[in-house]
Design an enzyme around this catalytic site. Structure first.
Site, short mmCIF file in Angstrom:
data_model
loop_
_atom_site.label_atom_id
_atom_site.label_comp_id
_atom_site.label_asym_id
_atom_site.label_seq_id
_atom_site.Cartn_x
_atom_site.Cartn_y
_atom_site.Cartn_z
N LEU A 1 3.95 47.53 30.89
CA LEU A 1 3.80 48.95 30.55
C LEU A 1 3.85 49.84 31.78
CD1 LEU A 1 1.04 48.91 27.76
CD2 LEU A 1 3.52 48.56 27.57
N HIS A 2 4.50 50.97 31.62
CA HIS A 2 4.57 51.99 32.67
C HIS A 2 4.25 53.34 32.04
CE1 HIS A 2 8.44 52.89 30.86
NE2 HIS A 2 8.90 51.68 31.17
N HIS B 1 5.74 54.18 28.57
CA HIS B 1 5.01 53.60 27.44
C HIS B 1 3.69 54.34 27.23
CE1 HIS B 1 7.19 49.89 29.04
NE2 HIS B 1 7.63 49.94 27.80
N GLN C 1 16.40 39.56 20.87
CA GLN C 1 17.20 40.71 21.31
C GLN C 1 17.77 40.54 22.71
OE1 GLN C 1 13.69 43.38 20.97
NE2 GLN C 1 14.55 44.41 22.75
N GLU D 1 13.15 58.19 23.63
CA GLU D 1 14.55 58.64 23.65
C GLU D 1 15.31 57.98 24.79
OE1 GLU D 1 14.77 62.86 23.96
OE2 GLU D 1 14.21 63.17 21.86
N GLN E 1 19.16 52.81 20.57
CA GLN E 1 18.14 52.04 19.85
C GLN E 1 17.37 52.94 18.88
OE1 GLN E 1 15.41 49.02 21.69
NE2 GLN E 1 13.98 50.73 21.71
N ARG F 1 12.53 47.39 33.97
CA ARG F 1 13.55 46.72 34.79
C ARG F 1 13.63 47.30 36.20
NH1 ARG F 1 16.27 45.65 29.69
NH2 ARG F 1 16.58 43.39 29.64
P1 AMP Z 1 10.37 48.42 25.96
O1 AMP Z 1 9.03 47.86 26.32
O2 AMP Z 1 11.28 48.60 27.13
O3 AMP Z 1 10.99 47.73 24.77
O4 AMP Z 1 10.08 49.91 25.48
C1 AMP Z 1 9.14 50.18 24.48
C2 AMP Z 1 9.27 51.62 24.07
O5 AMP Z 1 9.03 52.47 25.19
C3 AMP Z 1 10.67 51.96 23.54
O6 AMP Z 1 10.55 52.84 22.43
C4 AMP Z 1 11.29 52.65 24.73
O7 AMP Z 1 12.32 53.55 24.38
C5 AMP Z 1 10.11 53.38 25.31
N1 AMP Z 1 10.33 53.73 26.70
C6 AMP Z 1 10.77 52.90 27.70
N2 AMP Z 1 10.93 53.59 28.84
C7 AMP Z 1 10.57 54.87 28.58
C8 AMP Z 1 10.52 56.07 29.36
N3 AMP Z 1 10.86 56.09 30.64
N4 AMP Z 1 10.11 57.22 28.74
C9 AMP Z 1 9.76 57.21 27.42
N5 AMP Z 1 9.79 56.11 26.65
C10 AMP Z 1 10.19 54.96 27.20
#
Ligand code: AMP
Length: 286
Positions: A31-32, A35, A59, A146, A151, A185
Site C-alpha cells: 500500500l502507498h 491506496h 491477472q 483512475e 481497468q 511497481r
Molecule cells: P493495486 O494494488 O495496484 O491493484 O491497486 C489497488 C487500487 O488502488 C486500484 O483501484 C488502483 O487503481 C488504485 N491505485 C493504484 N495506484 C493509485 C494511485 N496512484 N492513485 C489512486 N489510486 C491508485
C-alpha cells in the site's frame, strides 16, 4: 496474538459482516498513498470499510512478475487501519479459487486494446477476481483508482452487465511531487529509472497544455507527448493514445472529454498513466 481485524477466509468475512454492506477497497497490497486515499474516502463514506489484500495470480500473465510482486501484509494492515479501514480481508489463493473453480469473467470490446492487447488474459483475471470480491463482500460501494483507467472502465462495464452489488466509485490518481503516479511497481525502479519515469507525467502535462490552448487534433497530442517521452532514452514507450473514455476507442479529435492513455517500460517495469483532455481547459491537477 493474531489481529482479529485481519480475516483470511471468505466464510469468516461473511460471518463478521452479517447484514453490513461496507465500503470496499480492493488492493494487491504494497500500500502507498494512492491506496490510502481510496481507503480514507471509503471510510469517510461508510461506517465499516473493508480493504482486501490479495495478489491475484490469475491477472499476472508473467509468472516472474507475480513472484516478484511485493507481499507486506503486516505493514499493509497497519497502513489500512491507520487510513480508516475496519477489516482487512487477506485470503489465500486456495480460499479464493478452491479445487474445481472453473469460471472466468471476460468483458468484450473494452479489453481488446491497450493493456488488454499487451497482457493477454490480464483483464479476465481482474474481472473474475473483482466479481468474486464483490459477491463475497457485498459492499455498498467499491473504490477504484483512475490511475488504472482501462481497468476502472472494464470493472464499471462488468458491474453494470452482471448487476453486481453496490456502486463503483472512481478516485483521482495520487502523484509524487514530480507528477509520477504512485504505484507499487515504482519501488522496482533504479535511481536513474525513477528520474526517467518523470517523463510520463511530463508527456501528459504537455498534452494537457495543448488541450488548454484549444488544440483538438489527436495527431498533435500524440506527437507532443511522444516528443517528451522519446527525449529520454531510459523510457521505452509502448502506447500513447487519445481515446473516448467510455469505449476506449481512439478518437481523431477531442470534443467534450477525452482520455490520454500511456504505457511505457522503464528498467523493465511497465508503468501506466492517463489524463483527461478537455479542449480549452486545463485538467492536470498535480
Ligand atoms: P493495486 O494494488 O495496484 O491493484 O491497486 C489497488 C487500487 O488502488 C486500484 O483501484 C488502483 O487503481 C488504485 N491505485 C493504484 N495506484 C493509485 C494511485 N496512484 N492513485 C489512486 N489510486 C491508485
Amino acid at each position: 496474538m493474531a489481529d482479529p481485524r485481519i480475516v483470511h477466509r471468505r466464510a469468516d468475512l461473511r460471518q463478521r459482516l452479517g447484514t453490513i454492506a461496507p465500503g470496499l477497497v480492493p488492493t494487491m497490497g504494497a500500500l502507498h498513498e494512492g491506496h490510502r486515499s481510496l481507503i480514507a474516502r471509503a471510510a469517510s463514506e461508510h461506517p465499516v470499510t473493508v480493504v482486501s489484500v490479495f495478489v491475484n495470480p490469475t491477472q499476472f500473465n508473467d509468472p516472474a512478475d507475480y513472484a516478484a510482486y511485493p507481499r507486506t501484509l503486516e505493514r499493509d494492515a497497519d497502513d489500512a487501519f491507520a487510513a480508516g479501514a475496519d477489516l482487512v480481508f487477506a485470503p489465500s489463493a486456495a480460499d479464493m479459487y478452491p479445487p474445481g473453480f472453473a469460471t472466468t469473467v471476460t468483458v468484450a470490446g473494452l479489453t481488446d486494446r491497450w493493456e488488454g492487447a499487451a497482457r493477454p488474459g490480464h483483464f479476465a483475471g481482474v474481472a473474475t477476481v473483482v466479481c468474486l470480491l464483490l459477491n463475497s463482500v457485498r459492499p455498498a460501494a467499491s473504490y477504484f483508482g483512475e490511475k488504472d483507467f482501462q481497468q476502472l472502465q472494464v470493472i464499471r462495464r462488468m458491474h453494470a452487465d452482471l448487476a453486481l452489488p453496490g456502486d463503483i466509485v472512481g478516485c483521482p490518481t495520487v502523484r509524487d511531487a514530480d507528477g509520477l503516479a504512485l504505484s507499487s511497481r515504482n519501488a522496482r525502479l533504479s535511481a536513474p529509472g525513477r528520474e526517467a519515469a518523470a517523463a510520463i507525467p511530463a508527456a501528459l502535462r504537455a498534452m494537457d497544455r495543448l488541450a488548454s490552448s484549444g488544440e483538438t487534433s489527436t495527431e498533435a497530442f500524440v506527437s507532443a507527448g511522444l516528443a517528451v517521452l522519446e527525449a529520454d532514452p531510459g523510457i521505452v514507450p509502448d502506447y500513447l493514445a487519445v481515446v473516448d473514455p467510455a469505449t476506449l476507442e481512439p478518437v481523431e479529435k477531442i470534443a467534450g472529454d477525452a482520455r490520454a492513455l500511456v504505457a511505457a517500460v522503464v528498467d523493465g517495469v511497465r508503468l501506466l498513466d492517463n489524463a483527461a483532455l478537455v479542449p480549452g481547459q486545463r485538467s492536470w491537477v498535480s
